[in-house]
Design a protein around this motif. Structure first.
Motif, PDB file in Angstrom:
ATOM      1  N   LEU A   5       0.829  -1.201   0.000  1.00 59.61           N
ATOM      2  CA  LEU A   5       0.000   0.000   0.000  1.00 59.61           C
ATOM      3  C   LEU A   5       0.864   1.252   0.000  1.00 59.61           C
ATOM      4  N   GLN A   6       1.990   1.204   0.698  1.00 61.06           N
ATOM      5  CA  GLN A   6       2.909   2.353   0.670  1.00 61.06           C
ATOM      6  C   GLN A   6       3.416   2.594  -0.752  1.00 61.06           C
ATOM      7  N   TRP A   7       3.817   1.519  -1.424  1.00 61.78           N
ATOM      8  CA  TRP A   7       4.288   1.686  -2.812  1.00 61.78           C
ATOM      9  C   TRP A   7       3.162   2.216  -3.694  1.00 61.78           C
ATOM     10  N   LEU A   8       1.956   1.679  -3.529  1.00 61.08           N
ATOM     11  CA  LEU A   8       0.838   2.068  -4.380  1.00 61.08           C
ATOM     12  C   LEU A   8       0.490   3.549  -4.188  1.00 61.08           C
ATOM     13  N   LYS A   9       0.596   4.036  -2.957  1.00 58.64           N
ATOM     14  CA  LYS A   9       0.309   5.459  -2.710  1.00 58.64           C
ATOM     15  C   LYS A   9       1.357   6.344  -3.394  1.00 58.64           C
ATOM     16  N   LYS A  10       2.623   5.930  -3.344  1.00 63.61           N
ATOM     17  CA  LYS A  10       3.663   6.707  -4.027  1.00 63.61           C
ATOM     18  C   LYS A  10       3.427   6.712  -5.538  1.00 63.61           C
ATOM     19  N   HIS A  11       3.036   5.558  -6.072  1.00 61.94           N
ATOM     20  CA  HIS A  11       2.741   5.478  -7.504  1.00 61.94           C
ATOM     21  C   HIS A  11       1.557   6.377  -7.848  1.00 61.94           C
ATOM     22  N   TRP A  12       0.545   6.374  -7.008  1.00 59.08           N
ATOM     23  CA  TRP A  12      -0.641   7.208  -7.233  1.00 59.08           C
ATOM     24  C   TRP A  12      -0.258   8.693  -7.206  1.00 59.08           C
ATOM     25  N   GLU A  13       0.569   9.078  -6.266  1.00 60.87           N
ATOM     26  CA  GLU A  13       0.984  10.487  -6.162  1.00 60.87           C
ATOM     27  C   GLU A  13       1.778  10.924  -7.394  1.00 60.87           C
ATOM     28  N   SER A  14       2.459   9.987  -8.027  1.00 56.55           N
ATOM     29  CA  SER A  14       3.276  10.322  -9.199  1.00 56.55           C
ATOM     30  C   SER A  14       2.451  10.405 -10.477  1.00 56.55           C
ATOM     31  N   TYR A  15       1.356   9.643 -10.578  1.00 57.46           N
ATOM     32  CA  TYR A  15       0.646   9.524 -11.849  1.00 57.46           C
ATOM     33  C   TYR A  15      -0.826   9.962 -11.812  1.00 57.46           C
ATOM     34  N   TYR A  16      -1.362  10.242 -10.658  1.00 58.58           N
ATOM     35  CA  TYR A  16      -2.768  10.664 -10.601  1.00 58.58           C
ATOM     36  C   TYR A  16      -2.924  12.048 -11.223  1.00 58.58           C
ATOM     37  N   SER A  17      -3.901  12.174 -12.083  1.00 59.96           N
ATOM     38  CA  SER A  17      -4.063  13.425 -12.831  1.00 59.96           C
ATOM     39  C   SER A  17      -4.628  14.564 -11.996  1.00 59.96           C
ATOM     40  N   GLY A  18      -5.279  14.242 -10.877  1.00 62.16           N
ATOM     41  CA  GLY A  18      -5.902  15.268 -10.058  1.00 62.16           C
ATOM     42  C   GLY A  18      -7.354  15.522 -10.398  1.00 62.16           C
ATOM     43  N   ALA A  19      -7.854  14.861 -11.444  1.00 60.21           N
ATOM     44  CA  ALA A  19      -9.260  15.036 -11.816  1.00 60.21           C
ATOM     45  C   ALA A  19     -10.166  14.383 -10.774  1.00 60.21           C
ATOM     46  N   PRO A  20     -11.386  14.910 -10.574  1.00 60.09           N
ATOM     47  CA  PRO A  20     -12.319  14.307  -9.605  1.00 60.09           C
ATOM     48  C   PRO A  20     -12.594  12.849  -9.962  1.00 60.09           C
ATOM     49  N   TYR A  21     -12.658  12.012  -8.939  1.00 61.97           N
ATOM     50  CA  TYR A  21     -12.875  10.575  -9.150  1.00 61.97           C
ATOM     51  C   TYR A  21     -14.128  10.128  -8.410  1.00 61.97           C
ATOM     52  N   ASP A  22     -15.120   9.661  -9.165  1.00 62.29           N
ATOM     53  CA  ASP A  22     -16.381   9.186  -8.592  1.00 62.29           C
ATOM     54  C   ASP A  22     -16.225   7.697  -8.275  1.00 62.29           C
ATOM     55  N   ALA A  23     -15.735   7.417  -7.074  1.00 63.66           N
ATOM     56  CA  ALA A  23     -15.434   6.035  -6.715  1.00 63.66           C
ATOM     57  C   ALA A  23     -16.689   5.169  -6.659  1.00 63.66           C
ATOM     58  N   VAL A  24     -17.756   5.692  -6.050  1.00 55.16           N
ATOM     59  CA  VAL A  24     -18.986   4.917  -5.912  1.00 55.16           C
ATOM     60  C   VAL A  24     -19.611   4.664  -7.288  1.00 55.16           C
ATOM     61  N   GLY A  25     -19.607   5.677  -8.126  1.00 53.76           N
ATOM     62  CA  GLY A  25     -20.164   5.517  -9.461  1.00 53.76           C
ATOM     63  C   GLY A  25     -19.372   4.536 -10.308  1.00 53.76           C
ATOM     64  N   ARG A  26     -18.042   4.550 -10.172  1.00 50.84           N
ATOM     65  CA  ARG A  26     -17.207   3.646 -10.966  1.00 50.84           C
ATOM     66  C   ARG A  26     -17.455   2.187 -10.613  1.00 50.84           C
ATOM     67  N   ARG A  27     -17.804   1.930  -9.361  1.00 45.98           N
ATOM     68  CA  ARG A  27     -18.093   0.533  -8.991  1.00 45.98           C
ATOM     69  C   ARG A  27     -19.595   0.254  -8.975  1.00 45.98           C
ATOM     70  N   ASN A  28     -20.341   1.110  -9.680  1.00 44.22           N
ATOM     71  CA  ASN A  28     -21.789   0.930  -9.858  1.00 44.22           C
ATOM     72  C   ASN A  28     -22.541   0.801  -8.536  1.00 44.22           C
ATOM     73  N   GLY A  29     -22.120   1.587  -7.568  1.00 45.18           N
ATOM     74  CA  GLY A  29     -22.821   1.617  -6.290  1.00 45.18           C
ATOM     75  C   GLY A  29     -22.561   0.439  -5.385  1.00 45.18           C
ATOM     76  N   LYS A  30     -21.684  -0.451  -5.780  1.00 51.09           N
ATOM     77  CA  LYS A  30     -21.380  -1.600  -4.922  1.00 51.09           C
ATOM     78  C   LYS A  30     -20.704  -1.140  -3.644  1.00 51.09           C
ATOM     79  N   PRO A  31     -21.027  -1.756  -2.522  1.00 52.37           N
ATOM     80  CA  PRO A  31     -20.359  -1.367  -1.274  1.00 52.37           C
ATOM     81  C   PRO A  31     -18.879  -1.687  -1.348  1.00 52.37           C
ATOM     82  N   GLY A  32     -18.068  -0.719  -1.019  1.00 53.15           N
ATOM     83  CA  GLY A  32     -16.625  -0.936  -1.070  1.00 53.15           C
ATOM     84  C   GLY A  32     -16.017  -1.092   0.293  1.00 53.15           C
ATOM     85  N   GLY A  33     -16.848  -1.306   1.302  1.00 56.29           N
ATOM     86  CA  GLY A  33     -16.350  -1.421   2.660  1.00 56.29           C
ATOM     87  C   GLY A  33     -15.614  -2.709   2.914  1.00 56.29           C
TER      88      GLY A  33
END
Length: 275
Positions: free
Chosen positions: A94-122
């Motif tokens: 998870l530490q590596w993945l966060k560093k990768h995300w910080e390097s490549y994430y575009s900064g655009a808004p991300y609709d997490a719930v919509g992308r998984r079609n409302g499925k519970p992500g808990g």
């Protein structure tokens, strides 16, 4: 180093989830969606967000590995360790993945719930992930209390006939075979993950060796210089084979050593000139 609390808060903020422990990410679902937040092209409809069995975890990590291969991410991962839901393995990834995300994430808004079609992500209870075989035994035969007297209160012979005609006794062998088959399928799935991981690591290190080879071939070195000798020696190692190529390199090294030794032997030192 980012603490576990900070990492969990980051995951929950990005994915709109309510994870409480790093170990809960071992199902692979959150990792898939974090990668989707960067590239936006993962097939999240195939991700099992409510996974609670190891074979479902394996399927999630296959999706993750395919995405990493597609985007030429050379980070080797070991799903067989991550799906055990142990803290250290998932914390490091998870530490590596966060560093990768910080390097490549575009900064655009991300609709997490919509992308998984409302499925519970808990989180799902990952303290003891069930394998295919263990999950199939739920509701299976349970022994009766030992202090009950067999045949008490029944006419003579009824108990014996009932035991012989009990439906469950006919299916015991079939149930055991089904469990063995499911366990074998689970082992096959684990073996496939190991093979895929080994192939990715092989390709990763082959790529590094190829870069070294190209660098040496393109380098402009003065003939017979020290750098040229080192480059040729490295090429000898790269091109050596198990059929004797490595021995050829050793012979070349020995010849060079003998040549230098012979030169040293020809030197004459006058004792009167020493101090």
């Amino acid at each position: 180093m980012t603490s576990r609390q900070e990492l969990i808060a980051w995951v929950n903020g990005l994915l709109q989830t309510n994870y409480t422990k790093v170990e809960q990410l071992g199902s692979g679902a959150a990792y898939c969606q974090i990668m989707d937040s960067i590239y936006g092209d993962l097939r999240l409809e195939r991700v099992k967000f409510n996974a609670n069995q190891e074979y479902e975890y394996v399927e999630n990590f296959k999706i993750l590995q395919n995405a990493m291969t597609k985007h030429k991410i050379s980070k080797p991962i070991d799903p067989t360790r991550l799906i055990k839901c142990r803290f250290q393995d998932n914390f490091e990834f998870l530490q590596w993945l966060k560093k990768h995300w910080e390097s490549y994430y575009s900064g655009a808004p991300y609709d997490a719930v919509g992308r998984r079609n409302g499925k519970p992500g808990g989180p799902v209870d990952t303290s003891r992930p069930m394998s295919s075989a263990s999950s199939s035994s739920v509701g299976a035969y349970r022994p009766r209390p030992a202090n009950r007297v067999a045949g008490a209160g029944r006419p003579a012979g009824v108990g014996a006939r009932a035991t012989a005609m009990r439906p469950g006794s006919r299916t015991t062998g079939a149930g055991a075979n089904a469990q063995q088959l499911q366990e074998l399928n689970r082992q096959i799935a684990d073996a496939k993950v190991l093979i895929e991981t080994a192939e990715k690591e092989r390709d990763f290190y082959f790529g590094k060796l190829r870069e070294i080879e190209v660098f040496i071939q393109q380098a402009e070195l003065e003939a017979d210089s020290e750098s040229d000798k080192i480059a040729k020696h490295i090429q000898g190692i790269l091109y050596s084979t198990d059929e004797g190529g490595a021995d050829d390199v050793d012979v070349a090294q020995e010849d060079e050593y003998n040549q230098v030794s012979g030169t040293m032997g020809e030197l004459h030192i006058d004792p009167e000139e020493t101090f």
